[in-house]
Design a protein around this motif. Sequence first.
Motif, short mmCIF file in Angstrom:
data_model
loop_
_atom_site.label_atom_id
_atom_site.label_comp_id
_atom_site.label_asym_id
_atom_site.label_seq_id
_atom_site.Cartn_x
_atom_site.Cartn_y
_atom_site.Cartn_z
N PRO A 1 4.74 3.56 -6.52
CA PRO A 1 3.54 2.70 -6.52
C PRO A 1 3.04 2.43 -5.10
CG PRO A 1 5.29 1.78 -7.90
CD PRO A 1 5.90 2.89 -7.10
N ILE B 1 0.13 0.10 -2.55
CA ILE B 1 -0.34 -1.28 -2.38
C ILE B 1 -1.77 -1.25 -1.87
CG2 ILE B 1 0.01 -3.48 -1.19
CD1 ILE B 1 2.95 -2.75 -0.88
N GLN B 2 -2.62 -2.02 -2.51
CA GLN B 2 -4.02 -2.13 -2.10
C GLN B 2 -4.32 -3.56 -1.65
OE1 GLN B 2 -5.94 -0.80 -5.73
NE2 GLN B 2 -6.21 1.29 -4.93
N ASN C 1 -6.09 0.98 1.21
CA ASN C 1 -4.77 1.24 0.63
C ASN C 1 -3.73 0.98 1.72
OD1 ASN C 1 -5.91 1.94 -1.79
ND2 ASN C 1 -5.59 4.14 -1.55
N GLY D 1 0.71 3.95 -9.78
CA GLY D 1 -0.01 2.70 -9.95
C GLY D 1 -0.16 2.00 -8.61
N TYR D 2 -0.97 0.95 -8.58
CA TYR D 2 -1.17 0.21 -7.33
C TYR D 2 -1.02 -1.29 -7.56
CZ TYR D 2 -2.66 4.19 -4.52
OH TYR D 2 -2.66 5.37 -3.81
N GLU D 3 -0.24 -1.91 -6.70
CA GLU D 3 -0.18 -3.37 -6.66
C GLU D 3 -1.34 -3.85 -5.77
OE1 GLU D 3 2.34 -6.73 -4.21
OE2 GLU D 3 3.30 -4.82 -4.67
N GLN D 4 -2.01 -4.91 -6.17
CA GLN D 4 -3.12 -5.44 -5.38
C GLN D 4 -2.77 -6.82 -4.83
OE1 GLN D 4 -6.71 -5.25 -7.80
NE2 GLN D 4 -7.09 -3.15 -7.11
N ARG D 5 -3.16 -7.05 -3.58
CA ARG D 5 -2.93 -8.36 -2.97
C ARG D 5 -4.15 -8.75 -2.15
NH1 ARG D 5 1.76 -6.12 1.22
NH2 ARG D 5 0.36 -4.84 2.49
#
Length: 471
Positions: A270, A272-273, A284, A326-330
């Motif tokens: 995964p 991170i965005q 990204n 997939g991407y985790e968003q913060r």
Amino acid sequence: MRAFKIFSITLAVVLVAAVAGLFGFAQMYGGKALPRTDVAGENMSGKTLAEIEQEVSSLASARTLDLSIAGKQVSVPLSEAGISVDATATAQEALAPSSTIWSRALGLLSSREIPAKFTVDEAAFASFVESLNAQTPSPTKEPQVIWAEDAFTTEEGATGTAVDVDQLTALAEEAAKSLTGDASAELTIVDREPAVSNDQALAAAGAANALVDVTIEVGDGIESYTAGREDAAKWIQFDAQNALAPTYNDAAIKAWVESIAEQTNEAPVPGIQNVDASGNVLINAREGKHGWKANNVDAIATGVIEAVKAGAEYSETFDYDKVEPGYEQREIAPGAENLPYPAAPGEKWIDINLTTAQMTCYEGTEIVRGPIPVVPGKPTTPTVDGHFNVYLQYESQTMRGLNDDGSRYVEPDVPWVSYFFESYSIHAAPWQRTFGWTGPGGSHGCVNTPTEDAKWIYYWAELGTSVMSHY
């Protein structure tokens, strides 16, 4: 004559009244069990279908077989003996006479004893019997075919003791029909010979050894995986109902193929965005890495199964589907949108300004070290610009490469190295007299850094730390 007529009329009136009363009473039992209805040994008169179901289920759950085996007491729930009581079917049979007014009226004139409906899982019951046999004084020992070192061999069986299966079966069935009352017995111990002879077991072992010599190879196009004899031995099953005759177990073969496929699959990593308050992706922070998953496992498993059963060779390669990460968003820190890199709160990142020849270390929007004067790549070997991530670090490394004139250079023991893209790194440059300048005389592309600063960055920056290099 007149008296007889009066008697007949009176009798008719009484009969009509009785019938009317009977039907009136019967009306009360619509959807309920009639009087004198016993179900599974329990009086269920006047109860509804749901109430009978609940009562039967409760009785079945509490029902146990209380057994004595050579002086040892054993209490076993009915369900663990492989016996399942069907509370719904039992309740429906109990209410069958209540289906119409006529059947209710007629039913009031008789009593009913409804045994519980049940089914027996033969395999589970056989396992239950064997668990009891194991508690007899000298249990019968069945011969076994086992894998030892590199071949199948046998462990001999012997005549021994067992419980009386007929006695146990009768007790269990009666306990299931009537869920109340005594369900105990002292089981009779009998002598029992093994179901399979030692000679039959030896023959089965020999036949199984002929099945483990297989030539099966699968792979991912880079590595190959060959099934050895020990692998093939796990594919063999022995039929206890047929003198331990060995056959291939399709499920075991497929499980082997699946395990090889799983070894070659690559799970996606995964990313991170970093996003703004509206959820818009700004950058990204870490790129996700796609994975690979074999898509022809079933076809290869089928091919292996068919080949081993035919005694043929088999070789095949897995095909793969790309699996997107997939991407985790913060959400970024307030004010981070005004910096070269839009960092999340507390996120570590490194800003390399190639115009000013300065490097600054941040956590979120806060500067934690710098600006640090550095020497980036010279015009002919410039430092890359863009967003990168620290991916490899060394306390010390000998660096090699080419000079502008094509000659080779070797720089031994370069300290505190943090790579962020291909061969580009931040590292200490003790040979540099001054820092904070660009132009001819600069590096081969790396970011030359004062030793103490390079050391600090080495320990502070984790793998994956963002590096933003820009003019």
